[in-house]
Design a protein around this motif. Sequence first.
Motif, PDB file in Angstrom:
ATOM      1  N   UNK A   1       0.941  -1.232  -0.055  1.00  0.00           N
ATOM      2  CA  UNK A   1      -0.047  -0.146  -0.092  1.00  0.00           C
ATOM      3  C   UNK A   1       0.841   1.242  -0.019  1.00  0.00           C
ATOM      4  N   UNK A   2       2.005   1.103   0.203  1.00  0.00           N
ATOM      5  CA  UNK A   2       3.049   2.189   0.230  1.00  0.00           C
ATOM      6  C   UNK A   2       3.894   2.326  -1.133  1.00  0.00           C
ATOM      7  N   UNK A   3       3.461   1.647  -2.050  1.00  0.00           N
ATOM      8  CA  UNK A   3       4.214   1.559  -3.101  1.00  0.00           C
ATOM      9  C   UNK A   3       3.252   1.672  -4.595  1.00  0.00           C
ATOM     10  N   UNK A   4       3.849   1.756  -5.553  1.00  0.00           N
ATOM     11  CA  UNK A   4       3.177   1.930  -6.711  1.00  0.00           C
ATOM     12  C   UNK A   4       3.207   0.566  -7.151  1.00  0.00           C
ATOM     13  N   UNK A   5       2.116  -0.191  -7.846  1.00  0.00           N
ATOM     14  CA  UNK A   5       2.176  -1.292  -8.518  1.00  0.00           C
ATOM     15  C   UNK A   5       2.162  -1.043 -10.083  1.00  0.00           C
ATOM     16  N   UNK A   6       2.828  -1.611 -11.062  1.00  0.00           N
ATOM     17  CA  UNK A   6       2.709  -1.479 -12.396  1.00  0.00           C
ATOM     18  C   UNK A   6       2.707  -2.578 -13.334  1.00  0.00           C
ATOM     19  N   UNK A   7       2.559  -2.526 -14.550  1.00  0.00           N
ATOM     20  CA  UNK A   7       2.584  -3.451 -15.429  1.00  0.00           C
ATOM     21  C   UNK A   7       3.445  -2.997 -16.598  1.00  0.00           C
TER      22      UNK A   7
ATOM     23  N   UNK B   1      -0.850   3.938  -7.900  1.00  0.00           N
ATOM     24  CA  UNK B   1      -0.251   4.904  -7.241  1.00  0.00           C
ATOM     25  C   UNK B   1      -0.762   4.148  -5.702  1.00  0.00           C
ATOM     26  N   UNK B   2      -0.061   4.285  -4.620  1.00  0.00           N
ATOM     27  CA  UNK B   2      -0.192   4.242  -3.208  1.00  0.00           C
ATOM     28  C   UNK B   2      -1.870   4.387  -2.994  1.00  0.00           C
ATOM     29  N   UNK B   3      -2.189   5.659  -3.607  1.00  0.00           N
ATOM     30  CA  UNK B   3      -3.393   6.380  -3.176  1.00  0.00           C
ATOM     31  C   UNK B   3      -4.378   5.976  -4.273  1.00  0.00           C
ATOM     32  N   UNK B   4      -4.095   4.941  -4.835  1.00  0.00           N
ATOM     33  CA  UNK B   4      -5.075   4.480  -5.784  1.00  0.00           C
ATOM     34  C   UNK B   4      -5.016   5.136  -7.202  1.00  0.00           C
ATOM     35  N   UNK B   5      -4.437   6.136  -7.490  1.00  0.00           N
ATOM     36  CA  UNK B   5      -4.302   6.650  -8.808  1.00  0.00           C
ATOM     37  C   UNK B   5      -3.834   5.843  -9.988  1.00  0.00           C
TER      38      UNK B   5
ATOM     39  N   UNK C   1      -7.301  -1.903 -18.095  1.00  0.00           N
ATOM     40  CA  UNK C   1      -7.733  -1.535 -16.894  1.00  0.00           C
ATOM     41  C   UNK C   1      -6.861  -1.962 -15.617  1.00  0.00           C
ATOM     42  N   UNK C   2      -6.211  -1.309 -14.990  1.00  0.00           N
ATOM     43  CA  UNK C   2      -5.424  -1.820 -13.691  1.00  0.00           C
ATOM     44  C   UNK C   2      -5.966  -1.701 -12.479  1.00  0.00           C
ATOM     45  N   UNK C   3      -6.078  -2.732 -11.652  1.00  0.00           N
ATOM     46  CA  UNK C   3      -6.739  -2.638 -10.426  1.00  0.00           C
ATOM     47  C   UNK C   3      -6.140  -3.580  -9.230  1.00  0.00           C
ATOM     48  N   UNK C   4      -6.239  -3.115  -8.169  1.00  0.00           N
ATOM     49  CA  UNK C   4      -5.558  -3.896  -7.218  1.00  0.00           C
ATOM     50  C   UNK C   4      -6.555  -4.487  -5.830  1.00  0.00           C
ATOM     51  N   UNK C   5      -6.116  -5.332  -4.800  1.00  0.00           N
ATOM     52  CA  UNK C   5      -6.703  -5.855  -3.813  1.00  0.00           C
ATOM     53  C   UNK C   5      -5.586  -5.470  -2.735  1.00  0.00           C
ATOM     54  N   UNK C   6      -5.905  -4.799  -1.908  1.00  0.00           N
ATOM     55  CA  UNK C   6      -4.620  -4.673  -0.920  1.00  0.00           C
ATOM     56  C   UNK C   6      -4.666  -5.513   0.294  1.00  0.00           C
TER      57      UNK C   6
ATOM     58  N   UNK D   1       5.495  -5.100 -11.521  1.00  0.00           N
ATOM     59  CA  UNK D   1       6.773  -4.448 -10.934  1.00  0.00           C
ATOM     60  C   UNK D   1       6.247  -3.686  -9.787  1.00  0.00           C
ATOM     61  N   UNK D   2       6.962  -3.386  -8.808  1.00  0.00           N
ATOM     62  CA  UNK D   2       6.632  -2.508  -7.572  1.00  0.00           C
ATOM     63  C   UNK D   2       7.976  -1.620  -7.439  1.00  0.00           C
ATOM     64  N   UNK D   3       7.544  -0.230  -7.167  1.00  0.00           N
ATOM     65  CA  UNK D   3       8.444   0.710  -6.632  1.00  0.00           C
ATOM     66  C   UNK D   3       7.894   2.023  -6.262  1.00  0.00           C
ATOM     67  N   UNK D   4       8.780   3.033  -6.738  1.00  0.00           N
ATOM     68  CA  UNK D   4       8.341   4.555  -6.548  1.00  0.00           C
ATOM     69  C   UNK D   4       7.409   4.693  -7.309  1.00  0.00           C
ATOM     70  N   UNK D   5       7.372   4.141  -8.609  1.00  0.00           N
ATOM     71  CA  UNK D   5       6.315   4.463  -9.773  1.00  0.00           C
ATOM     72  C   UNK D   5       6.722   5.256 -10.768  1.00  0.00           C
ATOM     73  N   UNK D   6       6.033   5.657 -11.840  1.00  0.00           N
ATOM     74  CA  UNK D   6       6.359   6.174 -12.974  1.00  0.00           C
ATOM     75  C   UNK D   6       6.232   5.551 -14.163  1.00  0.00           C
ATOM     76  N   UNK D   7       6.654   6.144 -15.433  1.00  0.00           N
ATOM     77  CA  UNK D   7       6.504   5.412 -16.700  1.00  0.00           C
ATOM     78  C   UNK D   7       7.543   4.805 -17.146  1.00  0.00           C
TER      79      UNK D   7
END
Length: 120
Positions: free
Chosen positions: A30-36, A52-56, A68-73, A96-102
């Motif tokens: 929940x503290x990190x961005x999750x990405x594909x 993002x951690x905030x769900x953006x 569509x990306x979605x998560x289950x914390x 992938x997981x980390x600080x985020x970005x493209x």
Amino acid sequence: QVQLVESGGGLVQAGGSLRLSCVASGRTFSNYTMGWFRQAPGKEREFVAAISPGGLTYSAESVKGRFTIFRNLIKNTVSLQMNSLKFEDMAVYYCATGKGGMTPSGYDSWGQGTQVTVSS
């Protein structure tokens, strides 16, 4: 130790759908961005979508309106629903997981990848 395990790849006809899933462990996600990301043969790894951690959520222009990306914390999972698949979507998809970005540099842990094959 962070572990990411993808599943859900496979063979699909153009226009079809697939859902990829990634089970994560080893950190408070929940503290990190999750990405594909995805990587096709002979091409660089490219960003697909992230949350993002905030769900953006944000995604690449090439997949907007289709993926569509979605998560289950609670379950520590992140999924990618892929609709209207095109031949050019064919690639190995990585969670992938980390600080985020493209860019890949924004992520410090990666899964092993799952193959998505699109037939015409």
